[in-house]
Write a protein that holds these residues in place. Structure first.
Motif, PDB file in Angstrom:
ATOM      1  N   THR A 262       0.812  -1.226   0.000  1.00 28.02           N
ATOM      2  CA  THR A 262       0.000   0.000   0.000  1.00 28.02           C
ATOM      3  C   THR A 262       0.843   1.272   0.000  1.00 28.02           C
ATOM      4  N   GLU A 263       2.163   1.129   0.157  1.00 26.34           N
ATOM      5  CA  GLU A 263       3.022   2.305   0.009  1.00 26.34           C
ATOM      6  C   GLU A 263       3.232   2.633  -1.463  1.00 26.34           C
ATOM      7  N   ILE A 264       2.945   1.672  -2.320  1.00 26.74           N
ATOM      8  CA  ILE A 264       3.083   1.882  -3.765  1.00 26.74           C
ATOM      9  C   ILE A 264       1.737   2.267  -4.374  1.00 26.74           C
ATOM     10  N   THR A 265       0.695   1.577  -3.968  1.00 24.41           N
ATOM     11  CA  THR A 265      -0.642   1.875  -4.488  1.00 24.41           C
ATOM     12  C   THR A 265      -1.676   1.492  -3.435  1.00 24.41           C
ATOM     13  N   SER A 266      -2.888   1.957  -3.626  1.00 26.56           N
ATOM     14  CA  SER A 266      -3.982   1.646  -2.709  1.00 26.56           C
ATOM     15  C   SER A 266      -5.010   0.796  -3.428  1.00 26.56           C
ATOM     16  N   MET A 267      -5.904   0.194  -2.643  1.00 29.73           N
ATOM     17  CA  MET A 267      -6.936  -0.625  -3.266  1.00 29.73           C
ATOM     18  C   MET A 267      -7.849   0.235  -4.132  1.00 29.73           C
ATOM     19  N   TYR A 268      -7.977   1.498  -3.802  1.00 28.31           N
ATOM     20  CA  TYR A 268      -8.823   2.386  -4.589  1.00 28.31           C
ATOM     21  C   TYR A 268      -8.210   2.650  -5.960  1.00 28.31           C
ATOM     22  N   GLU A 269      -6.888   2.771  -6.007  1.00 27.41           N
ATOM     23  CA  GLU A 269      -6.211   2.943  -7.289  1.00 27.41           C
ATOM     24  C   GLU A 269      -6.319   1.667  -8.115  1.00 27.41           C
ATOM     25  N   TYR A 270      -6.267   0.524  -7.442  1.00 22.13           N
ATOM     26  CA  TYR A 270      -6.469  -0.741  -8.138  1.00 22.13           C
ATOM     27  C   TYR A 270      -7.842  -0.758  -8.802  1.00 22.13           C
ATOM     28  N   LEU A 271      -8.863  -0.410  -8.017  1.00 20.96           N
ATOM     29  CA  LEU A 271     -10.224  -0.438  -8.536  1.00 20.96           C
ATOM     30  C   LEU A 271     -10.440   0.595  -9.637  1.00 20.96           C
ATOM     31  N   GLU A 272      -9.689   1.679  -9.584  1.00 16.21           N
ATOM     32  CA  GLU A 272      -9.831   2.727 -10.590  1.00 16.21           C
ATOM     33  C   GLU A 272      -9.597   2.192 -12.003  1.00 16.21           C
ATOM     34  N   ILE A 273      -8.645   1.279 -12.142  1.00 19.50           N
ATOM     35  CA  ILE A 273      -8.335   0.759 -13.470  1.00 19.50           C
ATOM     36  C   ILE A 273      -8.838  -0.663 -13.701  1.00 19.50           C
ATOM     37  N   PHE A 274      -9.169  -1.383 -12.625  1.00 16.63           N
ATOM     38  CA  PHE A 274      -9.549  -2.784 -12.784  1.00 16.63           C
ATOM     39  C   PHE A 274     -11.011  -3.082 -12.464  1.00 16.63           C
ATOM     40  N   MET A 275     -11.793  -2.109 -12.083  1.00 15.48           N
ATOM     41  CA  MET A 275     -13.169  -2.386 -11.689  1.00 15.48           C
ATOM     42  C   MET A 275     -13.968  -3.051 -12.817  1.00 15.48           C
ATOM     43  N   ASP A 276     -13.852  -2.537 -14.040  1.00 14.22           N
ATOM     44  CA  ASP A 276     -14.585  -3.138 -15.156  1.00 14.22           C
ATOM     45  C   ASP A 276     -14.188  -4.595 -15.357  1.00 14.22           C
ATOM     46  N   ARG A 277     -12.914  -4.889 -15.170  1.00 15.42           N
ATOM     47  CA  ARG A 277     -12.440  -6.264 -15.336  1.00 15.42           C
ATOM     48  C   ARG A 277     -12.971  -7.169 -14.217  1.00 15.42           C
ATOM     49  N   MET A 278     -13.017  -6.628 -13.009  1.00 16.78           N
ATOM     50  CA  MET A 278     -13.535  -7.410 -11.896  1.00 16.78           C
ATOM     51  C   MET A 278     -15.034  -7.671 -12.055  1.00 16.78           C
ATOM     52  N   LEU A 279     -15.752  -6.702 -12.570  1.00 15.04           N
ATOM     53  CA  LEU A 279     -17.183  -6.892 -12.803  1.00 15.04           C
ATOM     54  C   LEU A 279     -17.420  -7.915 -13.912  1.00 15.04           C
ATOM     55  N   MET A 280     -16.528  -7.945 -14.895  1.00 17.39           N
ATOM     56  CA  MET A 280     -16.654  -8.968 -15.926  1.00 17.39           C
ATOM     57  C   MET A 280     -16.362 -10.359 -15.355  1.00 17.39           C
ATOM     58  N   CYS A 281     -15.413 -10.422 -14.426  1.00 18.89           N
ATOM     59  CA  CYS A 281     -15.144 -11.691 -13.733  1.00 18.89           C
ATOM     60  C   CYS A 281     -16.373 -12.147 -12.951  1.00 18.89           C
ATOM     61  N   ARG A 282     -17.065 -11.200 -12.372  1.00 20.67           N
ATOM     62  CA  ARG A 282     -18.286 -11.528 -11.627  1.00 20.67           C
ATOM     63  C   ARG A 282     -19.321 -12.161 -12.553  1.00 20.67           C
ATOM     64  N   LYS A 283     -19.497 -11.577 -13.733  1.00 12.34           N
ATOM     65  CA  LYS A 283     -20.429 -12.144 -14.708  1.00 12.34           C
ATOM     66  C   LYS A 283     -19.983 -13.529 -15.153  1.00 12.34           C
ATOM     67  N   ALA A 284     -18.678 -13.671 -15.400  1.00 11.41           N
ATOM     68  CA  ALA A 284     -18.149 -14.958 -15.847  1.00 11.41           C
ATOM     69  C   ALA A 284     -18.329 -16.035 -14.784  1.00 11.41           C
ATOM     70  N   ALA A 285     -18.164 -15.672 -13.524  1.00  9.76           N
ATOM     71  CA  ALA A 285     -18.293 -16.640 -12.434  1.00  9.76           C
ATOM     72  C   ALA A 285     -19.705 -17.213 -12.354  1.00  9.76           C
ATOM     73  N   ARG A 286     -20.692 -16.443 -12.762  1.00 11.35           N
ATOM     74  CA  ARG A 286     -22.080 -16.919 -12.726  1.00 11.35           C
ATOM     75  C   ARG A 286     -22.289 -18.112 -13.649  1.00 11.35           C
ATOM     76  N   THR A 287     -21.437 -18.248 -14.668  1.00 12.47           N
ATOM     77  CA  THR A 287     -21.507 -19.407 -15.560  1.00 12.47           C
ATOM     78  C   THR A 287     -21.313 -20.692 -14.776  1.00 12.47           C
ATOM     79  N   PHE A 288     -20.536 -20.616 -13.705  1.00 10.96           N
ATOM     80  CA  PHE A 288     -20.266 -21.776 -12.858  1.00 10.96           C
ATOM     81  C   PHE A 288     -21.129 -21.761 -11.594  1.00 10.96           C
TER      82      PHE A 288
END
Length: 218
Positions: A178-204
């Motif tokens: 967290t001295e390099i980045t925060s979880m909020y910065e992670y979500l700033e660029i990866f939220m769309d990808r994580m939401l797509m993972c959520r949709k993909a997980a529903r397949t299983f």
């Protein structure tokens, strides 16, 4: 096995190498065989866990290994370009037309901006690809010139994907400096990808959860 033929194919590997060359020049993280083989292994793990057939696993690993070849042409629409390249490249491989279409479809639908969850193979590829955030993917050797993608990937000290059958969940566990980045910065660029993972997980029939430094974020 189709996957074994693909990873040994000189032309396919040349496209992967060129794709990473283009991405590195554009300032992106690693998209070489290191990334594609990692995604292939993780996609195989997901399908194997859910009892999918050896054929499905083989096709998912094949699609995963080839999923970023479109970057050799251009980053924008790389999924679509990649599917067209894959259609021609797979003519060199002992693969049926039906299996070719399955691989091509998975590649064309793996991007979060345009992709559709078609089947188990597509879903496994998406989760495996979007969850690959690691320090080793940073290609920029100058920390002073890091963009947000370099910064976030460099901050990830540990990446683990687990599947919990009891609560039917697929879980991405990240350990971040967290001295390099925060979880909020992670979500700033990866939220769309994580939401797509959520949709993909529903397949299983699973939920998808993101944990950062043991705290549940998603």
């Amino acid at each position: 096995m189709i996957y074994q033929q693909v990873i040994e194919n000189e032309e396919i590997n040349a496209y992967i190498s060129k794709a990473n060359e283009v991405m590195k020049a554009a300032g992106y993280t690693d998209h070489s065989k290191i990334h594609t083989a990692y995604v292939a292994a993780r996609a195989g793990y997901i399908l194997r866990h859910f009892g999918c057939s050896p054929q499905e696993i083989d096709l998912a690993k094949t699609a995963a290994y080839m999923h970023d070849i479109g970057n050799s042409i251009a980053r924008r629409h790389h999924a679509e370009y990649g599917s067209l390249l894959a259609k021609d490249l797979l003519k060199q491989i002992d693969i049926s037309p039906q299996d070719t279409v399955t691989v091509v479809s998975a590649i064309s639908n793996h991007d979060e901006s345009t992709g559709i969850i078609v089947n188990n193979i597509t879903a496994a590829l998406i989760i495996a690809d979007k969850s690959d955030v690691r320090r080793i993917r940073v290609q920029n050797g100058n920390l002073d010139n890091f963009d947000i993608h370099d910064q976030v990937n460099y901050s990830v000290l540990k990446n683990e994907l687990t599947i919990n059958d009891e609560d039917q969940s697929i879980n991405l566990h990240l350990e971040i400096d967290t001295e390099i980045t925060s979880m909020y910065e992670y979500l700033e660029i990866f939220m769309d990808r994580m939401l797509m993972c959520r949709k993909a997980a529903r397949t299983f029939d699973c939920a998808f959860h993101l944990y950062v430094n043991s705290a549940k974020i998603l």
